[in-house]
Design a protein around this motif. Structure first.
Motif, mmCIF file in Angstrom:
data_model
loop_
_atom_site.group_PDB
_atom_site.id
_atom_site.type_symbol
_atom_site.label_atom_id
_atom_site.label_comp_id
_atom_site.label_asym_id
_atom_site.label_seq_id
_atom_site.Cartn_x
_atom_site.Cartn_y
_atom_site.Cartn_z
ATOM 1 N N HIS A 142 -10.000 28.551 114.179
ATOM 2 C CA HIS A 142 -9.132 27.809 115.094
ATOM 3 C C HIS A 142 -9.290 26.324 114.776
ATOM 4 O O HIS A 142 -10.392 25.876 114.462
ATOM 5 C CB HIS A 142 -9.543 28.096 116.545
ATOM 6 N N ASN A 200 -9.597 23.842 116.596
ATOM 7 C CA ASN A 200 -10.491 23.131 117.511
ATOM 8 C C ASN A 200 -11.882 23.750 117.576
ATOM 9 O O ASN A 200 -12.649 23.446 118.490
ATOM 10 C CB ASN A 200 -9.881 23.063 118.914
ATOM 11 N N CYS A 247 -18.058 17.289 110.501
ATOM 12 C CA CYS A 247 -17.204 16.494 111.389
ATOM 13 C C CYS A 247 -17.635 15.034 111.291
ATOM 14 O O CYS A 247 -18.533 14.588 112.012
ATOM 15 C CB CYS A 247 -17.315 17.007 112.820
ATOM 16 N N SER A 286 -6.496 14.910 125.960
ATOM 17 C CA SER A 286 -6.480 15.476 124.612
ATOM 18 C C SER A 286 -7.721 16.334 124.377
ATOM 19 O O SER A 286 -7.617 17.467 123.884
ATOM 20 C CB SER A 286 -6.417 14.349 123.576
ATOM 21 N N ILE A 287 -8.878 15.826 124.737
ATOM 22 C CA ILE A 287 -10.123 16.581 124.568
ATOM 23 C C ILE A 287 -10.099 17.835 125.439
ATOM 24 O O ILE A 287 -10.465 18.924 125.005
ATOM 25 C CB ILE A 287 -11.353 15.711 124.905
ATOM 26 N N GLN A 329 -7.855 20.473 123.864
ATOM 27 C CA GLN A 329 -8.480 21.071 122.694
ATOM 28 C C GLN A 329 -9.590 22.044 123.100
ATOM 29 O O GLN A 329 -9.709 23.136 122.536
ATOM 30 C CB GLN A 329 -9.060 19.992 121.790
ATOM 31 N N THR A 334 -8.016 25.315 124.644
ATOM 32 C CA THR A 334 -7.410 26.213 123.660
ATOM 33 C C THR A 334 -8.487 26.884 122.792
ATOM 34 O O THR A 334 -8.354 28.057 122.444
ATOM 35 C CB THR A 334 -6.371 25.503 122.769
ATOM 36 N N ALA A 335 -9.545 26.162 122.473
ATOM 37 C CA ALA A 335 -10.637 26.757 121.698
ATOM 38 C C ALA A 335 -11.357 27.833 122.512
ATOM 39 O O ALA A 335 -11.670 28.911 122.000
ATOM 40 C CB ALA A 335 -11.621 25.676 121.256
ATOM 41 N N ILE A 372 -17.697 20.100 119.815
ATOM 42 C CA ILE A 372 -16.488 19.384 120.210
ATOM 43 C C ILE A 372 -16.377 18.192 119.262
ATOM 44 O O ILE A 372 -16.929 17.133 119.498
ATOM 45 C CB ILE A 372 -16.537 18.948 121.685
ATOM 46 N N SER A 424 -11.462 14.022 116.090
ATOM 47 C CA SER A 424 -10.647 13.635 114.937
ATOM 48 C C SER A 424 -10.340 12.149 115.053
ATOM 49 O O SER A 424 -10.364 11.587 116.127
ATOM 50 C CB SER A 424 -9.344 14.449 114.912
ATOM 51 N N ASP A 435 -7.939 11.004 117.688
ATOM 52 C CA ASP A 435 -8.312 11.149 119.081
ATOM 53 C C ASP A 435 -9.207 10.036 119.598
ATOM 54 O O ASP A 435 -9.339 9.838 120.800
ATOM 55 C CB ASP A 435 -9.065 12.473 119.312
#
Length: 178
Positions: free
Chosen positions: A63, A65, A88, A114-115, A118, A121-122, A170, A173, A176
């Motif tokens: 995925h 995220n 990362c 945004s965080i 993410q 969804t993860a 977590i 990017s 972000d």
């Protein structure tokens, strides 16, 4: 080719109770990865089983995220496991929070949402093995009867994350960063 010949160690980026985490570069293509070096000699049988379950779970998750798992290397002589994962480069959410606190700043609302999106969804992918429904779909209209996915009539394993914290998985990017 041995692991020493295959990877160049760039720097140590962390440590835990059973080992260290290093930033490495694969010599064949220059890809930068994260390597968790875990010594299991002092682990109990239960801890070894949990470690095995962790890399089995990581290897099955794909995925955008979720930090990607690539492979593992078992070094029998030293009783070490090396887990190769996505590096990362912008750090984790914990680093961002500390940096904001040091500068006496707060994250923007856009960054927080945004965080959050993410993360949700993860977690949905972990829990149900599929991507979440599209925004606006009436998935709550199922009366809370969301069923776990099945493959060939067998229920898929659902993963519940047991250690959610800003430092665990977590990744931030560049787009972000607040």
């Amino acid at each position: 080719m041995s692991e020493v010949e295959e990877y160049e160690v760039l720097e140590k980026i962390g440590h835990g109770s059973f080992g260290v985490i290093r930033k490495v570069r694969r010599k064949s293509d220059g890809q930068v990865l994260c390597r968790k070096e875990i010594n299991y000699i002092r682990m109990s049988q239960k801890e070894r089983e949990q470690l095995h379950a962790e890399f089995h779970i990581l290897s099955s998750l794909r995925h955008p995220n979720i930090v990607a798992y690539y492979r593992r290397e078992h070094l029998k002589a030293s009783q070490d496991l090396h887990l190769y994962m996505e590096y990362c480069g912008n750090g984790d959410l914990g680093r961002v929070i500390k940096e904001l606190k040091t500068k006496n700043k707060v994250a923007t609302e856009e960054f927080v949402w945004s965080i959050f999106a993410q993360l949700v969804t993860a977690l949905y992918r972990c829990h149900y093995g599929v991507d979440p429904p599209e925004v606006g779909m009436d998935f709550m209209g199922t009366g809370g009867q969301i069923k776990p996915p099945t493959v060939a009539g067998k229920t898929q394993v659902m993963i519940l994350h047991r250690d959610l914290k800003p430092e665990n998985g977590i990744a931030i990017s560049p787009l972000d960063f607040p």
